[in-house]
Scaffold this active site. Structure first.
Site, PDB file in Angstrom:
ATOM      1  N   HIS A 228       0.855  -1.184   0.000  1.00 35.60           N
ATOM      2  CA  HIS A 228       0.000   0.000   0.000  1.00 35.60           C
ATOM      3  C   HIS A 228       0.892   1.236   0.000  1.00 35.60           C
ATOM      4  O   HIS A 228       1.899   1.266   0.697  1.00 35.60           O
ATOM      5  CB  HIS A 228      -0.882  -0.020   1.249  1.00 35.60           C
ATOM      6  CG  HIS A 228      -1.986   0.985   1.189  1.00 35.60           C
ATOM      7  ND1 HIS A 228      -1.795   2.326   1.408  1.00 35.60           N
ATOM      8  CD2 HIS A 228      -3.297   0.843   0.904  1.00 35.60           C
ATOM      9  CE1 HIS A 228      -2.945   2.971   1.279  1.00 35.60           C
ATOM     10  NE2 HIS A 228      -3.874   2.081   0.969  1.00 35.60           N
ATOM     11  N   PRO A 229       0.548   2.257  -0.761  1.00 38.05           N
ATOM     12  CA  PRO A 229       1.478   3.394  -0.868  1.00 38.05           C
ATOM     13  C   PRO A 229       1.636   4.201   0.416  1.00 38.05           C
ATOM     14  O   PRO A 229       2.689   4.805   0.615  1.00 38.05           O
ATOM     15  CB  PRO A 229       0.866   4.245  -1.988  1.00 38.05           C
ATOM     16  CG  PRO A 229      -0.548   3.789  -2.115  1.00 38.05           C
ATOM     17  CD  PRO A 229      -0.586   2.356  -1.685  1.00 38.05           C
TER      18      PRO A 229
END
Lengths: 383, 383
Positions: A228-229
């Site tokens: 996930h960024p």
């Protein structure tokens, strides 16, 4: 209690994926779906692999429970049948290139004048308005142009396609929403509506987080592999026998995770004490976690993390998915029954579980081309 | 003509993504959405980056136009308000862990007995039934477990996450479909319904093609980078200045493509004469195509292929997406207006374009936590 769309007739002129995916859902909700196909070859997906005998599993998965009648919409006798169907239908759906229905004399303006209660739903690559209305598109064109490919793939690597055809599917889902909303309004005012879904629009509509980042920072995000960024740890990790996911979305979950892995010093370490710090040290943290997890199989770690209350799960291939006990318990792996002499197929079940809707839904077999002509004509002759 | 959900009140207990994404759509369709938030912190996404000042752009993109009231559902006075809201609502939505509503005394059985017309929609990681009902999940857990990661990424490489949070989003879209279907049935029989959406179920529901391949062949497919697994040429290709897509789904399009690229010998070459042959020689064909396309920029090739009628498009990053003329013409890049003293935000527009639904939809600003308490109480006091 009846199915929600009991008594609703859908005239389905769609082919391939976005439209048939939408009408499959309407069928699962109880609608009577009549597939109007091109004589001779019918829906292109009848020729798509994989096959059992001469029947396409791909076609069966999308078209079970629908009826089929083959009509040449340029020929007088078939047009007469089509117009009788229009007079009985609640909804007509098409995914031709914009302008095609007008050329056939069945554009929205014409249809709504003759059949004011009719709901007309269209799904196309770029929609029926705008400078590029009318251009052809496939799933991958809108995946590319709508941005999802630019944030999918290995960090620093080339863009990759989302394995599921979400360019078509998400658009088909918005078409279902629009049709259901139009039916609801018709209950109040008795009037039909046109619903115009663009596959490209639908792609932008699902880019929530990337829209926020880009519009605030001016910097478009790139792909980040499996992580996930902006949340850490939230990625795949290697166990002895394959990949599994750890999704520790906040500090409390991170502390529980560290306890389960025997990494008790980490939550107090300033490099990992907050999500922001963990995001900055994401690559180091991944190595510290995998130094532990590489030693034992996925099942061990999943059991340990579940016991600790940390969201986790294995990365499953489709053979594992189709035997997943939770999905089986939810009737999400269903059989499309065989026609006499034909084959049975496996397909995904209906994910809309609701009061008064049989689950597993009663599903008919996939239709042979024009196989229900007599039944449809007979239905037209009844009141 | 009124909006389709004009007069429908949605009590929105959801937080983060799947639920708020669903209620944003219901709001776009005209529903009156009252967000019931936890006092003190409210929806977790109020604290999610990126920010403008102290306001989250992520929160604004999902919650524009909703009203907010903060209620402690364990405290008597707030419960009394909540129950007055329930008596006025058409729909209540929640995405708590299964069992939470029962603990609060607001499980479906209780609510449906007291409010028989109420529609209750829940979205959770694994659904309200089955051996794993009640387990926590995040988007990435269901992306992993539902199979999409196993077919997304570089050929032979590790699984990657779909950049958009389709684990949440697709489930939220099915929730919208279920709620609309339940409203339609209520028009006929006056009765509410429970809708129970599992994020994992929703992931399987979109795996069309992978379900067909796996169930027929027994071999689960793997990732194929940017190319379609069974259609060739259908992939990204490098131009001088970046990637673009060619989607030539049949022989006629392949012939047009070859003419546009000056590769006139290829359609008759037995290695490329059919889709099956092209799939077998996919890597060679890619090199022959790129040997031509590497010489000139994307815009040149896109113009040439469009002139030839071959579906194509550039791979756009999100900055390019947000300025795409077709998306702008379709009102798909919209402004969330500022509250007094607050910030305005950019968000995706409503992709459901339909007769009688204003486009761009009139959108209110995103609510401050409990910022509409007085307005909501005032609405309760009116008939």
């Amino acid at each position: 209690m009846t199915a929600p769309l009991d008594g609703i007739t859908v005239l389905d002129l769609t082919h391939v994926l976005a439209g048939p995916f939408a009408t499959a859902t309407l069928g699962d909700l109880g609608a009577h779906v009549i597939k109007v196909e091109r004589p001779g070859t019918g829906d292109d997906t009848r020729a798509f692999p994989p096959f059992k005998g001469e029947e396409s599993a791909y076609f069966a998965g999308l078209n079970h429970g629908k009826l089929s009648i083959a009509l040449d919409l340029k020929a007088g006798a078939d047009r007469a049948i089509f117009e009788r169907l229009l007079a009985r239908a609640d909804v007509i759906l098409e995914n031709y290139r914009p302008g095609t229905m007008e050329k056939l004399g069945y554009g929205w303006d014409t249809l709504s004048a003759r059949f004011p209660r009719l709901i007309y739903g269209a799904v196309s690559g770029f929609g029926h308005t705008g400078p590029e209305a009318g251009k052809p598109a496939y799933d991958m064109v809108v995946q590319a142009r709508g941005g999802v490919m630019s944030i999918t793939g290995e960090e620093g690597g080339p863009p990759v396609r989302v394995g599921a055809s979400i360019g078509d599917i998400v658009a088909g889902m918005y078409l279902v929403q629009g049709v259901l909303a139009a039916l609801l309004r018709r209950d109040r005012d008795g009037r039909g509506a046109k619903v115009d879904i663009s596959m490209l629009d639908a792609q932008l509509a699902i880019m929530e987080h990337a829209v926020a980042i880009t519009s605030v920072s001016g910097n478009p995000p790139g792909p980040t592999g499996a992580r996930h960024p902006t949340i850490t740890p939230f990625s795949t990790y290697r166990a002895a026998d394959g990949f599994f996911v750890i999704a520790a979305g906040n500090d409390a979950l991170f502390t529980k995770l560290c306890a389960a892995l025997g990494l008790d010093d980490l939550p107090a370490d300033p490099r990992f004490a907050s999500n922001a710090a963990r995001c900055e040290n994401v690559h180091l943290l991944k190595r510290l976690i995998e130094a532990v997890t590489l030693d034992r199989p996925r099942a061990h770690w999943i059991a340990a993390l579940e016991a600790a209350g940390v969201p986790t799960g294995q990365v499953q291939n489709m053979a594992e998915v189709l035997t997943d006990p939770q999905l089986l318990a939810r009737h999400m792996v269903t059989e499309v029954p065989a026609r006499p002499g034909g084959a049975a197929f496996t397909a995904a079940g209906n994910p809309i579980k609701m009061t008064g809707l049989a689950d597993p839904a009663p599903r008919g077999p996939a239709p042979t081309l024009d196989g229900d002509r007599a039944a449809v004509l007979d239905w037209l002759d009844r009141d």
